[in-house]
Design an enzyme around this catalytic site. Structure first.
Site, mmCIF file in Angstrom:
data_model
loop_
_atom_site.group_PDB
_atom_site.id
_atom_site.type_symbol
_atom_site.label_atom_id
_atom_site.label_comp_id
_atom_site.label_asym_id
_atom_site.label_seq_id
_atom_site.Cartn_x
_atom_site.Cartn_y
_atom_site.Cartn_z
ATOM 1 C CG MET A 1 -1.896 -1.207 1.145
ATOM 2 S SD MET A 1 -3.465 -0.934 1.991
ATOM 3 C CE MET A 1 -2.901 -0.740 3.647
ATOM 4 N N GLY A 2 2.141 1.081 -0.418
ATOM 5 C CA GLY A 2 3.035 2.232 -0.520
ATOM 6 C C GLY A 2 3.596 2.657 0.820
ATOM 7 C CG HIS B 1 8.749 0.216 5.695
ATOM 8 N ND1 HIS B 1 9.010 -1.125 5.806
ATOM 9 C CD2 HIS B 1 7.415 0.356 5.860
ATOM 10 C CE1 HIS B 1 7.890 -1.766 6.072
ATOM 11 N NE2 HIS B 1 6.894 -0.888 6.087
ATOM 12 C CG HIS C 1 7.096 -2.180 1.867
ATOM 13 N ND1 HIS C 1 6.984 -1.018 2.575
ATOM 14 C CD2 HIS C 1 5.882 -2.781 1.927
ATOM 15 C CE1 HIS C 1 5.747 -0.900 3.049
ATOM 16 N NE2 HIS C 1 5.062 -1.952 2.675
ATOM 17 C CD GLN D 1 -6.001 -3.574 3.038
ATOM 18 O OE1 GLN D 1 -5.890 -3.968 1.883
ATOM 19 N NE2 GLN D 1 -5.066 -3.810 3.948
ATOM 20 C CB SER E 1 4.638 -0.607 10.437
ATOM 21 O OG SER E 1 3.351 -0.127 10.138
HETATM 22 O O1 PAF Z 1 -0.104 -5.678 3.830
HETATM 23 C C1 PAF Z 1 -0.524 -4.792 3.068
HETATM 24 O O2 PAF Z 1 0.150 -3.802 2.782
HETATM 25 C C2 PAF Z 1 -1.923 -4.933 2.465
HETATM 26 O O3 PAF Z 1 -2.795 -5.514 3.360
HETATM 27 C C3 PAF Z 1 -1.921 -5.664 1.112
HETATM 28 C C4 PAF Z 1 -1.482 -7.116 1.258
HETATM 29 C C5 PAF Z 1 -1.013 -4.947 0.131
HETATM 30 C C6 PAF Z 1 -3.341 -5.670 0.536
HETATM 31 O O4 PAF Z 1 -3.813 -4.369 0.350
#
Ligand code: PAF
Length: 292
Positions: free
Chosen positions: A42-43, A46, A49, A73, A199
């Protein structure tokens, strides 16, 4: 004077914003025998990722990242609105990290027929416990978007962070119930020097909150180190009191079976276990876990 062969190395990353374009490009790559490794995000990227991307690059594979802040979500409108968006920075980071493809769709591209979930996913017990209990509907939205992304990207491999332990379990179930042809790889959590799990939400912590946030990891380590020495309920109480004393508002401090997430009243040496904590500091909700 001999010139160096390369003054610098630069990478090219393709960015696609539409389903039609990315699907056509990836179909061609797949037809050439390329293995496709996918990192959905979701951008607000960090090092955590980037560790997923690095794991994907070991295959070796054509690496595809997505950045999409999925509205379905978020069970709290303010959380969605305040979710950090740093697209320019993210593109620079991914390019530097030699990601091959970025999928950067807008909401209409991912949900052309609206955001409603036609038929709820049967996520079973996972939806009623821990994050499932505290964030009703959250995992339905996660399953919805990840299924859509998987059907667009059609990767061979999917990389997810172990920090979201329950999300990994939910997405394993999604793959199973929807018979999706993809292998899920779960990558260990990347931590700050004081143990705080990386995070995107950490960016929203004030300096004081940030200086306290490592306490969640210290509690997890204490739960781990007291295994076989104390009853879990005693350690759980100590951790709760400590967190509250320091200004946190814990949602849960639990011990669970690492395979099923069944909550355990006490340490059980016959099982692989995981300790999980969710707690607010100010208005930021942090989650973390440690496998024992
Ligand atoms: O973990 C996340 O960043 C989100 O829940 C995901 C898996 C990209 C789905 O939107």
């Amino acid at each position: 004077m001999a010139l160096p062969l390369y003054d610098f190395i630069y990478f090219i990353m393709f960015i696609f914003k539409t389903v039609k374009d990315i699907a056509a490009y990836l179909d061609a790559q797949r037809a050439q025998g390329k293995i496709i490794a996918f990192v959905p995000t979701m951008g607000a990227l960090h090092k955590g990722h980037l560790s997923l991307l690095k794991a994907a690059q070991q295959v070796p594979a054509l690496t595809v990242c997505s950045i999409f802040v999925n509205p379905t979500q978020f069970n709290n409108a303010a959380d969605l609105e305040k979710y950090p968006r740093t697209t320019e920075q993210d593109i620079a980071l991914l390019t530097e990290a030699a990601c091959d493809v970025l999928f950067l769709p807008d909401v209409a591209e991912v949900y052309p027929d609206g955001r409603d979930i036609q038929e709820p996913y049967d996520l079973g017990y996972l939806e009623s416990v821990l994050e499932g209990a505290y964030r009703p509907g959250h995992f339905q939205g996660v399953a919805q978007v990840v299924e859509r992304l998987l059907r667009i990207v059609k990767p061979h491999k999917l990389y997810l962070g172990q920090k979201d332990f329950q999300q990994v379990a939910v997405l394993r179930r999604l793959i199973d119930i929807r018979h999706l042809d993809v292998t899920l790889e779960s990558v260990p959590t990347t931590r700050e020097p004081d143990g705080l799990a990386m995070s995107s939400r950490n960016r929203r912590l004030t300096e004081t909150q940030r200086s306290l946030a490592g306490l969640i990891y210290q509690c997890l380590v204490s739960i781990q180190s007291k295994k076989g020495m104390q009853s879990f309920s005693v350690v759980q109480k100590e951790c709760r009191e400590l967190l509250i004393h320091k200004g946190f508002r814990p949602d849960y401090i639990e011990l669970a079976d690492a395979a099923t997430l069944e909550l355990l009243p006490d340490y059980d040496p016959s099982r692989k276990m995981v300790a999980l904590i969710a707690a607010y500091i100010g208005e930021i909700r942090l989650i973390d876990n440690l496998v024992l």
